[in-house]
Scaffold this active site. Structure first.
Site, short mmCIF file in Angstrom:
data_model
loop_
_atom_site.label_atom_id
_atom_site.label_comp_id
_atom_site.label_asym_id
_atom_site.label_seq_id
_atom_site.Cartn_x
_atom_site.Cartn_y
_atom_site.Cartn_z
N GLY A 12 11.56 21.86 17.93
CA GLY A 12 10.76 20.71 17.46
C GLY A 12 11.62 19.50 17.14
CB THR A 14 13.72 13.68 20.24
OG1 THR A 14 14.17 13.19 18.98
CG2 THR A 14 13.11 12.55 21.03
CD GLU A 48 21.30 6.46 13.98
OE1 GLU A 48 22.27 5.78 14.39
OE2 GLU A 48 21.20 6.87 12.82
CE LYS A 77 20.16 0.17 23.03
NZ LYS A 77 20.38 1.58 23.36
CB THR A 348 21.56 8.74 29.20
OG1 THR A 348 22.62 9.57 28.72
CG2 THR A 348 22.12 7.46 29.76
N GLY A 349 20.02 10.24 26.41
CA GLY A 349 19.41 11.51 26.01
C GLY A 349 17.90 11.49 26.18
P1 FAD Z 1 17.39 19.20 18.48
O1 FAD Z 1 17.08 17.93 17.80
O2 FAD Z 1 18.64 19.91 18.06
O3 FAD Z 1 16.14 20.16 18.25
C1 FAD Z 1 16.24 21.55 18.48
C2 FAD Z 1 15.02 22.23 17.89
O4 FAD Z 1 15.04 23.60 18.24
C3 FAD Z 1 14.96 22.17 16.38
O5 FAD Z 1 13.63 21.95 15.97
C4 FAD Z 1 15.39 23.57 15.97
O6 FAD Z 1 14.90 23.94 14.71
C5 FAD Z 1 14.77 24.37 17.09
N1 FAD Z 1 15.36 25.70 17.27
C6 FAD Z 1 16.61 26.02 17.69
N2 FAD Z 1 16.76 27.35 17.70
C7 FAD Z 1 15.58 27.88 17.28
C8 FAD Z 1 15.11 29.20 17.06
N3 FAD Z 1 15.89 30.29 17.24
N4 FAD Z 1 13.84 29.37 16.60
C9 FAD Z 1 13.03 28.31 16.38
N5 FAD Z 1 13.43 27.03 16.57
C10 FAD Z 1 14.68 26.84 17.01
N6 FAD Z 1 20.07 10.27 22.74
C11 FAD Z 1 19.56 9.05 22.95
O7 FAD Z 1 18.57 8.90 23.68
N7 FAD Z 1 20.13 7.96 22.36
C12 FAD Z 1 21.22 8.04 21.59
O8 FAD Z 1 21.68 7.02 21.07
C13 FAD Z 1 21.81 9.31 21.39
N8 FAD Z 1 22.92 9.46 20.63
C14 FAD Z 1 23.44 10.70 20.45
C15 FAD Z 1 24.61 10.87 19.72
C16 FAD Z 1 25.18 12.13 19.57
C17 FAD Z 1 26.47 12.29 18.83
C18 FAD Z 1 24.55 13.27 20.13
C19 FAD Z 1 25.12 14.64 19.98
C20 FAD Z 1 23.36 13.12 20.83
C21 FAD Z 1 22.81 11.85 21.01
N9 FAD Z 1 21.66 11.67 21.76
C22 FAD Z 1 21.16 10.43 21.98
C23 FAD Z 1 20.90 12.81 22.29
C24 FAD Z 1 19.73 13.08 21.34
O9 FAD Z 1 20.20 13.38 20.06
C25 FAD Z 1 18.88 14.22 21.86
O10 FAD Z 1 18.59 14.03 23.20
C26 FAD Z 1 17.58 14.32 21.10
O11 FAD Z 1 17.77 14.29 19.71
C27 FAD Z 1 16.85 15.58 21.48
O12 FAD Z 1 17.41 16.69 20.86
P2 FAD Z 1 16.70 18.08 21.10
O13 FAD Z 1 15.28 17.96 20.70
O14 FAD Z 1 17.02 18.55 22.45
O15 FAD Z 1 17.48 19.05 20.08
#
Ligand code: FAD
Length: 510
Positions: A12, A14, A48, A77, A348-349
């Site tokens: 849960g 982004t 962000e 932005k 690009t994320g």
């Molecule tokens: P996460 O936010 O980590 O979410 C993972 C989810 O999975 C969480 O809800 C967690 O609780 C759940 N989960 C994991 N394991 C389990 C389990 N066993 N059981 C139940 N739930 C579980 N992107 C941009 O577009 N612009 C930016 O400027 C940018 N800057 C960034 C800077 C850094 C340093 C990094 C590392 C990334 C950046 N990104 C950026 C990428 C961006 O952060 C991600 O693309 C975005 O936040 C999506 O993350 P996610 O949802 O894939 O993972």
């Protein structure tokens, strides 16, 4: 959940909530969408900055723009300003900077101004972005890209947002739940696979077994399904993109009236770069670096030097630059960090999440097997990652900085062959839309132009002067861009003023 015709999303952040809301909106109740997230594990909470594509995504989801800005603590932005990328500050304090604005260069029917700019005197012509678009001037003057009442997600200039990453996920969650997504709080404990290797069900301590016909792995770097269960490999690109650590913090503004920049400031340092993002109540600041060229203590010192004091707390976020070539395996698709992450440059994320989710909506296996769709998905996502790698590498390999990190970035062995071929072509002509397959690109040819010519790349058209005979006409257009820019800067509110108006209840809607 029992039976078929359901999507189970694990995660849960982004990625998970954007996928959930998007698919719920597309399928409108015909396919059940369930999302499992663990608040104990939490989300990564960084990221962000967005790309302009986010506007059409939010609009498609039916989220009111002013409400989004209030709820996600968002700001506008208009691009990214790159400081010190061409060379480090000189002992005399001379610094190089250029803007990569989101607005395309001014273009009239049949006439590109780019060759005319290239043919002007290198020593006296204005910077490329300044000559080509009014956005450079508007953003440098800390003006907003639009006024209230101009229409949701519309305006005279192209823009995206900066936002609080945790609050973005909350906004998406609220909308997804409104659209009928079933939200389960709990932890994935075990995964059962069917005989053919596909996922049969996922288990949770809190809700028992969950079954669907498609599983989205949005579990972030943990990659619970695509990595841990299905064992697909992350293809590292550390040999091309060297940064793999970030030190991130938040810093309050000095005063409530402090101006808010409407571009990300990306400042190069000896082994990477620092981001500086103007949110509503604070700046998000982070130092991105390569641990092969700089240790954590040195990075902390760079961040402290950038901020100017040490009254803040920062956290280290390690990442492996790379992606999975196979992101869709049988009935499981990875979206977001579970599928890959390159680095924060150019944000690009979320763009990659948007691309994946749109394809999943179209490729959803209504009638069972999805092998051919999965192959196509993997092919297209790989192509996207590879072209983004080229675009990101361009920022580094054009630098003339002298530190080992930057010298290593210029080493031909670290530059993808496709980028080397493009750079060779661009020595004789500017980037063209035919250099790219538009549907696979996040970045268009003009994004490359802003980086190339911001970084003083030389395209030599001197032998082709006769092919561009209307310099006088071009000069008139350049003058028009300058005068429109001056007028827009007077007409548009300051960025801070617009954010304040929105928080006081002003609507952006027409
Ligand atoms: P996460 O936010 O980590 O979410 C993972 C989810 O999975 C969480 O809800 C967690 O609780 C759940 N989960 C994991 N394991 C389990 C389990 N066993 N059981 C139940 N739930 C579980 N992107 C941009 O577009 N612009 C930016 O400027 C940018 N800057 C960034 C800077 C850094 C340093 C990094 C590392 C990334 C950046 N990104 C950026 C990428 C961006 O952060 C991600 O693309 C975005 O936040 C999506 O993350 P996610 O949802 O894939 O993972």
């Amino acid at each position: 959940m029992s039976g078929k015709r359901g999507i189970v999303i694990v995660g849960g952040g982004t990625a998970g909530w954007l996928a959930a809301a998007y698919l719920a909106r597309v399928f409108d109740g015909r396919v059940a969408v369930t999302l499992l997230e663990s608040s104990e594990i939490g989300i990564i909470g960084v990221g962000e900055g967005a790309f302009p594509t986010i506007r059409s995504t939010l609009q498609f989801l039916g989220i009111d723009e002013s409400r989004f800005i209030r709820a996600a603590s968002a700001t506008f932005k208009q691009g990214i300003r790159f400081d010190d990328w061409l060379h480090a500050a000189t002992p005399e304090g001379e610094r190089h900077r250029y803007l990569h604005p989101f607005e395309a260069p001014f273009y009239t029917e049949g006439t590109s101004l780019v060759p005319y700019w290239l043919l002007q005197d290198h020593a006296t012509r204005p910077p490329f972005a300044d000559a080509m678009t009014i956005q450079n001037r508007v953003a440098e003057a800390q003006r907003a890209p639009k006024r209230p009442g101009e229409g949701d997600y519309a305006g005279p200039l192209n823009y995206a947002y900066h936002f609080d990453a945790a609050r973005l996920a909350e906004v998406l969650r609220a909308r997804a739940v409104e659209l009928g997504v079933r939200h389960l709080e709990g932890k994935l404990t075990r995964v059962d696979q069917a005989e053919d290797g596909s996922i049969a069900r996922v288990h949770t301590a809190e809700h028992g077994a969950l079954e669907g016909d498609l599983y989205l792995d949005c579990s972030g770097f943990r990659a619970e399904l695509i990595g841990k269960t299905l064992g697909t490999r992350l293809k590292s690109v550390k040999h091309q993109l060297f940064t793999e650590r970030a030190l991130a913090c938040k810093l309050p503004y000095g005063s409530p009236d402090a101006p808010i920049e409407s571009f990300t400031v990306a400042t190069a340092h000896p082994a990477g770069w620092t981001w500086d993002i103007g949110l509503q109540g604070a700046r998000g600041i982070g130092c991105v670096y390569s641990s092969a060229h700089m240790d954590d203590a040195e990075a902390a010192e760079i961040l402290r030097g950038y901020i100017g004091h040490d009254d803040y707390s920062a956290r280290i976020i390690p990442f492996e630059p790379g992606y999975r070539e196979t992101q869709w395996v049988k009935n499981c698709v990875a979206v977001g960090l579970a599928g890959g992450f390159l680095e924060p440059l150019e944000s690009t994320g979320i763009v990659l999440i948007e691309a994946a989710v749109a394809m999943i909506a179209d490729f959803y296996p209504h009638h069972g097997r999805a092998d051919a769709s999965a192959r196509r998905f993997n092919q297209l996502m790989t192509a996207r990652y590879e072209t983004i790698i080229n675009f990101l590498k361009l920022h580094y390999c054009l630098s003339r900085r002298d530190e080992p990190f930057w010298r290593d970035n210029r080493n031909t062995a670290s530059i993808p062959e496709a980028l080397q071929a493009l750079l060779e072509a661009w020595r004789h002509r500017p980037p063209s839309r035919f250099d790219f397959l538009v549907d696979l690109e996040s970045f268009a040819f003009f994004n490359y132009q802003y980086i190339l010519y911001g970084m003083d790349f030389r395209t030599d058209l001197s032998g082709a002067r006769a092919d561009f005979p209307d310099m006088a006409g071009a000069e008139k257009l350049f003058a028009r861009i300058r005068s429109f820019g001056a007028r827009a800067t007077e007409d548009l509110p300051t960025h801070r003023a617009l954010i304040r108006q929105i928080n006081e209840g002003a609507s952006l809607g027409a």
